[in-house]
Write a protein that holds these residues in place. Structure first.
Motif, PDB file in Angstrom:
ATOM      1  N   ALA A  24       1.345  -1.327  -0.302  1.00 31.38           N
ATOM      2  CA  ALA A  24      -0.273  -0.399  -0.511  1.00 31.38           C
ATOM      3  C   ALA A  24       0.716   1.253  -0.147  1.00 31.38           C
ATOM      4  O   ALA A  24       0.463   2.303  -0.364  1.00 31.38           O
ATOM      5  CB  ALA A  24      -1.152  -0.273   1.025  1.00 31.38           C
ATOM      6  N   LEU A  25       2.409   1.434   0.821  1.00 33.86           N
ATOM      7  CA  LEU A  25       2.819   2.191   0.874  1.00 33.86           C
ATOM      8  C   LEU A  25       3.555   2.592  -0.243  1.00 33.86           C
ATOM      9  O   LEU A  25       3.759   3.483  -0.580  1.00 33.86           O
ATOM     10  CB  LEU A  25       3.725   2.328   1.949  1.00 33.86           C
ATOM     11  N   ILE A  26       3.794   1.674  -1.045  1.00 29.41           N
ATOM     12  CA  ILE A  26       4.747   1.414  -2.599  1.00 29.41           C
ATOM     13  C   ILE A  26       3.625   2.294  -3.345  1.00 29.41           C
ATOM     14  O   ILE A  26       3.894   3.084  -3.924  1.00 29.41           O
ATOM     15  CB  ILE A  26       5.023   0.393  -2.594  1.00 29.41           C
ATOM     16  N   PHE A  27       2.487   1.868  -3.363  1.00 29.01           N
ATOM     17  CA  PHE A  27       1.514   2.258  -4.800  1.00 29.01           C
ATOM     18  C   PHE A  27       0.981   3.659  -4.354  1.00 29.01           C
ATOM     19  O   PHE A  27       1.091   4.706  -5.272  1.00 29.01           O
ATOM     20  CB  PHE A  27       0.517   1.402  -4.595  1.00 29.01           C
ATOM     21  N   TRP A  28       0.930   4.257  -2.917  1.00 26.13           N
ATOM     22  CA  TRP A  28       0.877   5.393  -2.429  1.00 26.13           C
ATOM     23  C   TRP A  28       1.655   6.150  -2.602  1.00 26.13           C
ATOM     24  O   TRP A  28       2.094   7.485  -3.505  1.00 26.13           O
ATOM     25  CB  TRP A  28       0.433   5.078  -1.588  1.00 26.13           C
ATOM     26  N   PHE A  29       3.510   6.191  -2.821  1.00 26.91           N
ATOM     27  CA  PHE A  29       4.299   7.094  -3.056  1.00 26.91           C
ATOM     28  C   PHE A  29       4.227   7.372  -4.715  1.00 26.91           C
ATOM     29  O   PHE A  29       3.870   8.355  -4.649  1.00 26.91           O
ATOM     30  CB  PHE A  29       5.388   6.325  -2.714  1.00 26.91           C
ATOM     31  N   PHE A  30       4.739   5.857  -5.152  1.00 18.46           N
ATOM     32  CA  PHE A  30       4.075   6.368  -7.025  1.00 18.46           C
ATOM     33  C   PHE A  30       3.257   7.173  -7.339  1.00 18.46           C
ATOM     34  O   PHE A  30       2.772   8.267  -8.319  1.00 18.46           O
ATOM     35  CB  PHE A  30       4.635   5.128  -7.850  1.00 18.46           C
ATOM     36  N   ALA A  31       1.604   6.922  -7.078  1.00 16.51           N
ATOM     37  CA  ALA A  31       0.324   7.039  -7.541  1.00 16.51           C
ATOM     38  C   ALA A  31       0.031   8.863  -6.813  1.00 16.51           C
ATOM     39  O   ALA A  31       0.071   9.463  -8.054  1.00 16.51           O
ATOM     40  CB  ALA A  31      -0.769   6.301  -6.490  1.00 16.51           C
ATOM     41  N   PHE A  32       1.059   9.677  -6.011  1.00 10.84           N
ATOM     42  CA  PHE A  32       1.102  10.548  -5.290  1.00 10.84           C
ATOM     43  C   PHE A  32       1.725  10.843  -5.806  1.00 10.84           C
ATOM     44  O   PHE A  32       2.571  12.443  -4.962  1.00 10.84           O
ATOM     45  CB  PHE A  32      -0.379  11.256  -4.377  1.00 10.84           C
ATOM     46  N   LEU A  33       2.695  10.749  -6.686  1.00  7.36           N
ATOM     47  CA  LEU A  33       4.070  11.332  -7.078  1.00  7.36           C
ATOM     48  C   LEU A  33       4.134  13.055  -7.839  1.00  7.36           C
ATOM     49  O   LEU A  33       5.142  13.728  -7.135  1.00  7.36           O
ATOM     50  CB  LEU A  33       5.234  10.443  -7.848  1.00  7.36           C
ATOM     51  N   VAL A 127       1.403   3.543 -12.909  1.00 11.11           N
ATOM     52  CA  VAL A 127       0.002   3.531 -13.932  1.00 11.11           C
ATOM     53  C   VAL A 127      -1.216   4.252 -13.225  1.00 11.11           C
ATOM     54  O   VAL A 127      -1.601   5.810 -13.865  1.00 11.11           O
ATOM     55  CB  VAL A 127      -0.972   2.109 -13.706  1.00 11.11           C
ATOM     56  N   ALA A 128      -1.139   4.326 -11.435  1.00  9.89           N
ATOM     57  CA  ALA A 128      -2.243   5.785 -10.955  1.00  9.89           C
ATOM     58  C   ALA A 128      -1.593   7.109 -10.962  1.00  9.89           C
ATOM     59  O   ALA A 128      -1.780   7.992 -11.709  1.00  9.89           O
ATOM     60  CB  ALA A 128      -2.201   4.970 -10.090  1.00  9.89           C
ATOM     61  N   GLY A 129      -0.066   6.933 -11.205  1.00 12.82           N
ATOM     62  CA  GLY A 129       1.075   8.428 -10.908  1.00 12.82           C
ATOM     63  C   GLY A 129       0.698   9.100 -12.043  1.00 12.82           C
ATOM     64  O   GLY A 129       1.012  10.436 -12.714  1.00 12.82           O
ATOM     65  N   CYS A 130       0.757   7.915 -13.626  1.00 16.17           N
ATOM     66  CA  CYS A 130       0.614   8.694 -15.077  1.00 16.17           C
ATOM     67  C   CYS A 130      -1.033   9.159 -14.935  1.00 16.17           C
ATOM     68  O   CYS A 130      -0.576   9.892 -15.664  1.00 16.17           O
ATOM     69  CB  CYS A 130       0.963   7.899 -16.015  1.00 16.17           C
ATOM     70  N   ALA A 131      -1.949   8.909 -14.626  1.00 21.19           N
ATOM     71  CA  ALA A 131      -3.150   8.861 -15.111  1.00 21.19           C
ATOM     72  C   ALA A 131      -3.382  10.033 -14.439  1.00 21.19           C
ATOM     73  O   ALA A 131      -4.299  11.037 -14.305  1.00 21.19           O
ATOM     74  CB  ALA A 131      -3.972   7.875 -14.324  1.00 21.19           C
ATOM     75  N   ILE A 132      -2.932  10.375 -13.010  1.00 19.15           N
ATOM     76  CA  ILE A 132      -3.554  10.986 -12.407  1.00 19.15           C
ATOM     77  C   ILE A 132      -2.369  12.517 -12.693  1.00 19.15           C
ATOM     78  O   ILE A 132      -3.148  13.953 -12.632  1.00 19.15           O
ATOM     79  CB  ILE A 132      -2.689  11.041 -10.289  1.00 19.15           C
ATOM     80  N   GLY A 133      -1.530  12.408 -12.828  1.00 20.16           N
ATOM     81  CA  GLY A 133      -0.205  13.497 -13.146  1.00 20.16           C
ATOM     82  C   GLY A 133      -0.592  14.263 -14.756  1.00 20.16           C
ATOM     83  O   GLY A 133      -0.929  15.441 -15.372  1.00 20.16           O
ATOM     84  N   GLY A 134      -0.845  12.331 -15.380  1.00 20.55           N
ATOM     85  CA  GLY A 134      -0.958  12.931 -16.632  1.00 20.55           C
ATOM     86  C   GLY A 134      -2.233  14.307 -16.906  1.00 20.55           C
ATOM     87  O   GLY A 134      -2.497  15.457 -17.929  1.00 20.55           O
ATOM     88  N   VAL A 135      -3.855  13.513 -16.690  1.00 18.38           N
ATOM     89  CA  VAL A 135      -4.310  14.809 -16.290  1.00 18.38           C
ATOM     90  C   VAL A 135      -4.741  15.844 -16.351  1.00 18.38           C
ATOM     91  O   VAL A 135      -5.209  16.681 -16.800  1.00 18.38           O
ATOM     92  CB  VAL A 135      -6.426  13.849 -16.198  1.00 18.38           C
ATOM     93  N   ALA A 136      -3.950  15.726 -14.647  1.00 23.48           N
ATOM     94  CA  ALA A 136      -3.664  17.205 -14.384  1.00 23.48           C
ATOM     95  C   ALA A 136      -2.723  18.287 -15.501  1.00 23.48           C
ATOM     96  O   ALA A 136      -3.201  19.209 -15.333  1.00 23.48           O
ATOM     97  CB  ALA A 136      -2.517  16.622 -12.842  1.00 23.48           C
ATOM     98  N   GLY A 137      -1.747  17.812 -15.881  1.00 23.25           N
ATOM     99  CA  GLY A 137      -0.668  18.597 -16.812  1.00 23.25           C
ATOM    100  C   GLY A 137      -2.021  18.860 -17.819  1.00 23.25           C
ATOM    101  O   GLY A 137      -2.092  19.604 -18.223  1.00 23.25           O
TER     102      GLY A 137
END
Length: 415
Positions: A24-33, A127-137
């Protein structure tokens, strides 16, 4: 080489619990990088857990140190030299936080190697990091009308983060057998690349091309194709991606700006983004020649004072050294600030990241190193502390995951 996750056996309830927490922590780190706070709570939690469980890992410490020595030594030497050099330069008030924080990767490595995590959590986080960061950009540029995507970061830092995660996803798509995973990872990689293009970070364009060429070459080679066919297919694929990218207005605009800058430089005008880089790179070589061993430090005013005569001689603007806090080249910046000794520790860190690793995760680390190495020619890429932490955590996690199974086998044998 394809990869199918294997579930560990013979784990205690505590080990299983920690494994899920780590995942969970590894996922959290990259998802909200990209969108998370400057200092991730995920890495802080991993560090606390690693310290609390260190006595329980002592029995396997020798094996962990032996197999992880290149990486741990690389981090330790690089960070300790950075800390020592900063203290010498700035005294007790010197800013030692970034390198001191990176040292926490050593106990985290020992901890993750002992208790492990689900590798799917890492890929899902990317994957989540790309999606969240990409959409925000995309929203920032298309909806809000920004010229370049940044999402709270400098556009170069934002692009570097998206490129880092996107190329990680693209490589992961080549080693998974499950089609669903491949589709999701490729889609995330595409979102990461789009984020890079909207950031307008020109130094990342050749870096992405190099990463894609490496990944494509590996895929085609595993299929038994001839070298000539592989090279032709790789060049064709990069050309196709470039053609598609050219359709984006932001890419066309940056290309026009680049052409305009080259025209101005040819007329002797260095007051452009590329022109500033030329001035900084030339001056950096002068600084290295004057302070070759330990460098001049990070103080931009000291750089300006030492180089003032050199700058006037070549008709450069002295303000170019104080306008930026770095020299827009990873290698020259490291050598000018920390000397050839500092440059050697940096190269040792990069070498230690991949030395002693094995497929399939060796390729993932290689892709990230290619990204850093190529982008580093025009950007001080590791000057972005969030990207450096992402690099450190990714390598730490992948190397620890490779070591986790042997350590569990030793633990079960001891019982």
């Amino acid at each position: 080489m394809t990869f199918t996750p294997v579930l560990p056996t013979g784990m205690s309830a505590m080990e299983r619990g920690l494994r899920y927490v780590n995942s969970a922590l590894i996922f959290w780190f990259f998802a909200f990088l990209v969108t998370g706070p400057k200092n991730s709570y995920a890495t802080s939690a991993l560090l606390v857990l690693s310290i609390l469980t260190l006595p329980l890992s002592a029995g396997h410490l020798r094996t962990t140190l032996k197999r992880g020595a290149p990486w741990m030594l690389g981090i330790a030497i690089y960070c300790l030299y950075q800390i020592a050099r900063r203290i010498v330069d700035g005294g007790l008030s010197a800013q030692t936080d970034p390198p001191a924080r990176f040292l926490g990767a050593i106990p985290i490595f020992i901890y993750l190697a002992r208790y492990g995590f689900k590798i799917e959590a890492l890929w899902a986080g990317l994957v989540a990091g790309c999606a969240i960061g990409g959409v925000a950009g995309l929203q920032e540029v298309i909806v809000d009308g920004a010229q370049r995507a940044g999402v709270g970061h400098h556009p170069i830092a934002y692009g570097s983060l998206l490129g880092f995660m996107g190329m990680g996803c693209l490589y992961a798509a080549t080693i998974y057998k499950h089609m669903l995973w491949r589709v999701v990872l490729i889609a995330a990689a595409a979102m990461g690349v789009i984020g890079v293009l909207y950031s307008g970070t020109r130094g990342l364009y050749p870096a992405l091309a190099a990463c894609m060429a490496y990944i494509g070459y590996g895929v085609l080679k595993n299929r038994g194709l001839s070298r000539r066919t592989i090279i032709a297919a790789t060049i064709g694929s990069i050309a196709l991606v470039s053609t598609i990218a050219w359709q984006l207005p932001s890419v066309q605009k940056r290309a026009q700006e680049t052409l305009s800058e080259y025209q101005r430089i040819s007329q002797g005008n260095l007051e452009t983004s590329i022109g500033h880089r030329i001035q900084m790179w030339h001056t950096a070589l002068f600084i290295v020649s004057e302070r070759p061993v330990f460098g001049l430090g990070l103080d931009t005013e000291k750089r300006k004072a030492l180089s003032l005569d050199f700058l006037k001689e070549h008709h450069y603007k002295p303000s170019v050294l104080t306008r930026y806090d770095h020299l827009h080249n990873l290698y020259l910046n490291e050598a000018a600030a920390f000397g050839l000794v500092g440059l050697a520790t940096l190269l040792g860190l990069l070498f230690g990241a991949i030395h002693g690793t094995s497929p399939p995760f060796r390729g993932a680390i290689a892709v990230i190193l290619i990204l850093i190495a190529v982008e580093g020619l025009s950007e001080t890429v590791l000057n972005h502390n969030r990207l450096t932490m992402a690099f450190v955590i990714l390598v730490t996690a992948l190397r620890a995951h490779s070591l986790a199974a042997p350590l569990r086998a030793l633990a079960n044998k001891a019982v």
